[in-house]
Design a protein around this motif. Structure first.
Motif, PDB file in Angstrom:
ATOM      1  N   ARG A   1       0.845  -1.186   0.000  1.00  0.00           N
ATOM      2  CA  ARG A   1       0.000   0.000   0.000  1.00  0.00           C
ATOM      3  C   ARG A   1       0.889   1.248   0.000  1.00  0.00           C
ATOM      4  O   ARG A   1       2.048   1.192   0.448  1.00  0.00           O
ATOM      5  CB  ARG A   1      -0.908   0.019   1.220  1.00  0.00           C
ATOM      6  CG  ARG A   1      -0.212   0.325   2.522  1.00  0.00           C
ATOM      7  CD  ARG A   1      -1.170   0.318   3.693  1.00  0.00           C
ATOM      8  NE  ARG A   1      -2.130   1.398   3.614  1.00  0.00           N
ATOM      9  CZ  ARG A   1      -3.242   1.465   4.322  1.00  0.00           C
ATOM     10  NH1 ARG A   1      -3.521   0.509   5.183  1.00  0.00           N
ATOM     11  NH2 ARG A   1      -4.072   2.468   4.187  1.00  0.00           N
ATOM     12  N   PRO A   2       0.405   2.372  -0.445  1.00  0.00           N
ATOM     13  CA  PRO A   2       1.204   3.596  -0.375  1.00  0.00           C
ATOM     14  C   PRO A   2       1.692   3.845   1.054  1.00  0.00           C
ATOM     15  O   PRO A   2       0.917   3.737   2.013  1.00  0.00           O
ATOM     16  CB  PRO A   2       0.221   4.679  -0.831  1.00  0.00           C
ATOM     17  CG  PRO A   2      -0.702   3.962  -1.770  1.00  0.00           C
ATOM     18  CD  PRO A   2      -0.871   2.593  -1.148  1.00  0.00           C
ATOM     19  N   GLY A   3       2.970   4.129   1.171  1.00  0.00           N
ATOM     20  CA  GLY A   3       3.564   4.356   2.488  1.00  0.00           C
ATOM     21  C   GLY A   3       4.181   3.110   3.092  1.00  0.00           C
ATOM     22  O   GLY A   3       4.859   3.208   4.113  1.00  0.00           O
TER      23      GLY A   3
ATOM     24  N   MET B   1       7.906   3.517  -7.276  1.00  0.00           N
ATOM     25  CA  MET B   1       8.089   3.575  -5.825  1.00  0.00           C
ATOM     26  C   MET B   1       7.867   4.990  -5.320  1.00  0.00           C
ATOM     27  O   MET B   1       7.232   5.223  -4.292  1.00  0.00           O
ATOM     28  CB  MET B   1       9.502   3.104  -5.457  1.00  0.00           C
ATOM     29  CG  MET B   1       9.729   1.612  -5.663  1.00  0.00           C
ATOM     30  SD  MET B   1      11.505   1.178  -5.731  1.00  0.00           S
ATOM     31  CE  MET B   1      12.103   1.836  -4.183  1.00  0.00           C
ATOM     32  N   PHE B   2       8.417   5.962  -6.055  1.00  0.00           N
ATOM     33  CA  PHE B   2       8.324   7.361  -5.647  1.00  0.00           C
ATOM     34  C   PHE B   2       6.871   7.837  -5.656  1.00  0.00           C
ATOM     35  O   PHE B   2       6.394   8.464  -4.707  1.00  0.00           O
ATOM     36  CB  PHE B   2       9.168   8.225  -6.589  1.00  0.00           C
ATOM     37  CG  PHE B   2       9.271   9.658  -6.167  1.00  0.00           C
ATOM     38  CD1 PHE B   2      10.251  10.050  -5.271  1.00  0.00           C
ATOM     39  CD2 PHE B   2       8.400  10.622  -6.650  1.00  0.00           C
ATOM     40  CE1 PHE B   2      10.356  11.379  -4.861  1.00  0.00           C
ATOM     41  CE2 PHE B   2       8.494  11.946  -6.245  1.00  0.00           C
ATOM     42  CZ  PHE B   2       9.476  12.326  -5.354  1.00  0.00           C
ATOM     43  N   SER B   3       6.173   7.515  -6.745  1.00  0.00           N
ATOM     44  CA  SER B   3       4.811   8.054  -6.864  1.00  0.00           C
ATOM     45  C   SER B   3       3.894   7.449  -5.803  1.00  0.00           C
ATOM     46  O   SER B   3       2.919   8.073  -5.405  1.00  0.00           O
ATOM     47  CB  SER B   3       4.261   7.817  -8.268  1.00  0.00           C
ATOM     48  OG  SER B   3       4.038   6.442  -8.471  1.00  0.00           O
TER      49      SER B   3
ATOM     50  N   VAL C   1      12.010   2.844  -9.631  1.00  0.00           N
ATOM     51  CA  VAL C   1      12.086   3.990  -8.726  1.00  0.00           C
ATOM     52  C   VAL C   1      10.957   4.999  -8.935  1.00  0.00           C
ATOM     53  O   VAL C   1      10.441   5.571  -7.973  1.00  0.00           O
ATOM     54  CB  VAL C   1      13.491   4.643  -8.791  1.00  0.00           C
ATOM     55  CG1 VAL C   1      13.757   5.248 -10.149  1.00  0.00           C
ATOM     56  CG2 VAL C   1      13.666   5.679  -7.687  1.00  0.00           C
ATOM     57  N   ARG C   2      10.523   5.217 -10.186  1.00  0.00           N
ATOM     58  CA  ARG C   2       9.432   6.185 -10.404  1.00  0.00           C
ATOM     59  C   ARG C   2       8.131   5.682  -9.782  1.00  0.00           C
ATOM     60  O   ARG C   2       7.374   6.457  -9.195  1.00  0.00           O
ATOM     61  CB  ARG C   2       9.200   6.438 -11.902  1.00  0.00           C
ATOM     62  CG  ARG C   2      10.345   7.099 -12.657  1.00  0.00           C
ATOM     63  CD  ARG C   2      10.582   8.551 -12.297  1.00  0.00           C
ATOM     64  NE  ARG C   2       9.490   9.451 -12.543  1.00  0.00           N
ATOM     65  CZ  ARG C   2       9.582  10.620 -13.186  1.00  0.00           C
ATOM     66  NH1 ARG C   2      10.738  11.018 -13.680  1.00  0.00           N
ATOM     67  NH2 ARG C   2       8.535  11.406 -13.314  1.00  0.00           N
TER      68      ARG C   2
ATOM     69  N   ASN D   1       5.128   6.166  -2.757  1.00  0.00           N
ATOM     70  CA  ASN D   1       5.773   6.149  -1.439  1.00  0.00           C
ATOM     71  C   ASN D   1       6.015   4.725  -0.929  1.00  0.00           C
ATOM     72  O   ASN D   1       5.755   4.407   0.238  1.00  0.00           O
ATOM     73  CB  ASN D   1       4.943   6.934  -0.417  1.00  0.00           C
ATOM     74  CG  ASN D   1       5.354   8.394  -0.343  1.00  0.00           C
ATOM     75  OD1 ASN D   1       6.329   8.744   0.319  1.00  0.00           O
ATOM     76  ND2 ASN D   1       4.645   9.234  -1.069  1.00  0.00           N
ATOM     77  N   ILE D   2       6.533   3.862  -1.797  1.00  0.00           N
ATOM     78  CA  ILE D   2       6.901   2.509  -1.383  1.00  0.00           C
ATOM     79  C   ILE D   2       8.398   2.501  -1.087  1.00  0.00           C
ATOM     80  O   ILE D   2       9.207   2.832  -1.952  1.00  0.00           O
ATOM     81  CB  ILE D   2       6.614   1.480  -2.498  1.00  0.00           C
ATOM     82  CG1 ILE D   2       5.184   1.583  -3.011  1.00  0.00           C
ATOM     83  CG2 ILE D   2       6.941   0.064  -2.001  1.00  0.00           C
ATOM     84  CD1 ILE D   2       4.126   1.311  -1.985  1.00  0.00           C
ATOM     85  N   GLY D   3       8.766   2.128   0.127  1.00  0.00           N
ATOM     86  CA  GLY D   3      10.178   2.012   0.475  1.00  0.00           C
ATOM     87  C   GLY D   3      10.670   0.585   0.320  1.00  0.00           C
ATOM     88  O   GLY D   3       9.873  -0.357   0.341  1.00  0.00           O
ATOM     89  N   VAL D   4      11.969   0.434   0.156  1.00  0.00           N
ATOM     90  CA  VAL D   4      12.565  -0.907   0.229  1.00  0.00           C
ATOM     91  C   VAL D   4      13.693  -0.852   1.248  1.00  0.00           C
ATOM     92  O   VAL D   4      14.463   0.114   1.289  1.00  0.00           O
ATOM     93  CB  VAL D   4      13.112  -1.427  -1.124  1.00  0.00           C
ATOM     94  CG1 VAL D   4      12.010  -1.526  -2.170  1.00  0.00           C
ATOM     95  CG2 VAL D   4      14.250  -0.568  -1.630  1.00  0.00           C
TER      96      VAL D   4
END
Lengths: 348, 348
Positions: A263-265, A284-286, A281-282, A288-291
């Motif tokens: 989910r976002p965040g 993930m950025f849009s 990465v784009r 807000n998914i972290g790894v």
């Protein structure tokens, strides 16, 4: 003593080797009670990682201390010990913040230390353990034989699954998706449940693994992979996605699925050694998914996980479904390679 | 009313537009007190992002509520309000966990909502604000004019810098490295200092920006870039690396530097819109470097940051070094494009 060497893909041999002896004052010699074969050993066995010279292999073992060097303080002859899959001094700046897998004096079993001295592999009768105080974790008493599989699982898979769950930042009440149903993925399910996840979604298409997943706390099982599997996780979560995701495979597809179902965040905690992974990465950025994650600092988690095993709170040894004498190490590899076994235990 | 449209790279015009009116019962009409130009507006201005059709532009503003729709509950005519750079309902599942930038009903200023209704841009005299209750944050009283720059900074750059710091998981006493000395990077420095970082290392080669960095709490400034700059951060940290890193640029080099200076186990909080970023997953894995962040959910942080501004605890408005009447919007863009200004404020 007998110990295992890998010569080439699919060529694993148990051979006579010199008995190890104390080389440095911080060493200990451990008589192996049980060792095992790791999914990551299969990267070499299958030729996915190169075997340039014959290598001593195996990085998971429990055993009894036979002898300690003159500077070893916390261990004595007769102690039952668990070894993490890397050795570490547990005192350098990286160890002190709990990333013992980045120890500036540490290294891998079967490989050279900072002075070029080779460490033994774990799939043998004896192991010289460098930096024994910083590496080994002892139990107070010698455990029952029935406890051995679960203590052995702490060497790598359980600590690695735990790391994925820690990296993903699981909170009580979360819905957690776990990508990968190997021993690490199953351990991740157990970790998520222990951390209070309300819903643990296992992505698994193998009956035997689904059973262990359920025993470890999975509340839902999704058999489909790829986009169909991703859609199923989203449907389970009313289109929102999982609060935390564990990526326990390391392929491009498994990572893509992990990111798609977050989910976002959310954070994807990843512990599968990346082979062909490209992080989007784009995307993930849009969203807000972290790894986060990496080579698990098993040593950080060992004392607490040991206590959980000894109290009966967790039973990670369920991942071992094949128990062989060390002489049959080659069969132990073949059974995992052919997916006849989830994880092979070897007894010298 | 007058409002700004971008027609093509380097072609920004203030033009007559129809006065906005309530279109939905959840709308509010806001008379803009101050707006500004964002570094991300420059992607269009410079032609790095396409301008396919003329677009209303600007996504940062503060103002006075003129009128509210019949379903607006928390706002009334005369309220001074801060708008985040996206609108959101603040009630959907993503909003409820604080990721308002992924709101399922939300959108961007100047763009269409879910029904195709276009929102106004922020660089104009009036703005129709969709989902006003979920979007706008009011102050209790109308603030002094001297407070306006700092409240305006909360629309985007301060909230975005704060998000980088939150994503990086800054703990009290940390050493934090900040890559990027634009308004967002400077705001990240301020956020890191507010969160209790002991040492904040600013990577900046511009005198004027270094001064603001110091005023915001930077304890060290590194002018070098690339490998030399990375080596300097490592030297400052006795070879260990930073406990947390903020990546506030979005280029391949800035991300490479951010990852290189992170200590094992650290997280790079990134808020620079990625342009040409390739995440080095094997390097990240071997060193346990996480990346987290993305489009900042400014709305989450607005109430607390508003209070910090009003109490005088922070003064993020220092990033504005050019204050122009709205008529000179074209010059406001040109000054930032040519790096004559860090950030331009526009007053209708």
């Amino acid at each position: 003593m007998k110990a295992t060497t890998i010569y080439a893909p699919r060529d694993v041999r148990l051979e006579d080797q010199p008995d190890p002896a104390i080389q440095k004052s911080t060493d200990a010699i451990v008589k192996v009670v049980a060792a095992c074969v790791c999914g990551s050993d299969l990267w070499y066995y299958r030729g996915d990682s190169p075997v340039e010279v014959p290598m001593r292999i195996g990085h998971e073992f429990v055993g009894i201390v036979q002898e300690v060097g003159s500077d070893v303080r916390s261990l004595r002859r007769g102690d039952f010990v668990i070894a993490p899959f890397m050795y570490s001094d547990n005192t350098c700046p990286h160890c002190r913040v709990g990333i013992q897998s980045a120890c500036s004096a540490g290294g891998f079993w079967g490989g050279p230390d900072r002075d070029g001295l080779m460490a033994d592999g774990g799939q043998g009768e004896y192991v010289r353990v460098p930096l024994a105080d910083g590496t080994l974790v002892a139990t107070r008493e010698t455990p029952d034989d029935a406890m051995v599989p679960s203590l052995l699982a702490l060497s790598d898979v359980m600590g690695t699954g735990w790391h994925a769950a820690m990296a993903a930042g699981i909170q009580e009440g979360d819905t957690v998706a776990v990508v990968g149903d190997g021993a690490v993925g199953l351990s991740g399910i157990l970790a998520a449940a222990q951390m209070g996840a309300e819903r643990v979604v296992a992505m698994s298409r193998h009956q035997a693994r689904q059973q262990i997943a359920r025993a470890f706390g999975a509340t839902d099982v999704i058999e489909a992979r790829g986009e169909t599997g991703e859609a199923a996780v989203l449907e389970l979560t009313s289109g929102v996605g999982a609060d935390a995701v564990l990526e326990c495979v390391g392929t491009g597809q498994s990572m893509a699925t992990a990111i798609a179902v977050a989910r976002p965040g959310a954070t994807v905690g990843y512990v599968g050694v990346p082979h062909g992974v490209v992080l989007p990465v784009r995307k993930m950025f849009s969203r807000n998914i972290g790894v986060a994650g990496g080579v698990a600092p098993v040593r950080q988690y060992l004392p607490a996980l040991r206590d959980q095993v000894l109290s009966g709170a967790i039973n990670p040894g369920l991942v071992f479904d094949l128990d062989l004498p060390l002489e049959q190490v080659a069969e132990g590899y073949a059974a995992m390679d052919e997916r006849r076994a989830i994880k092979t235990m070897l007894r010298p």
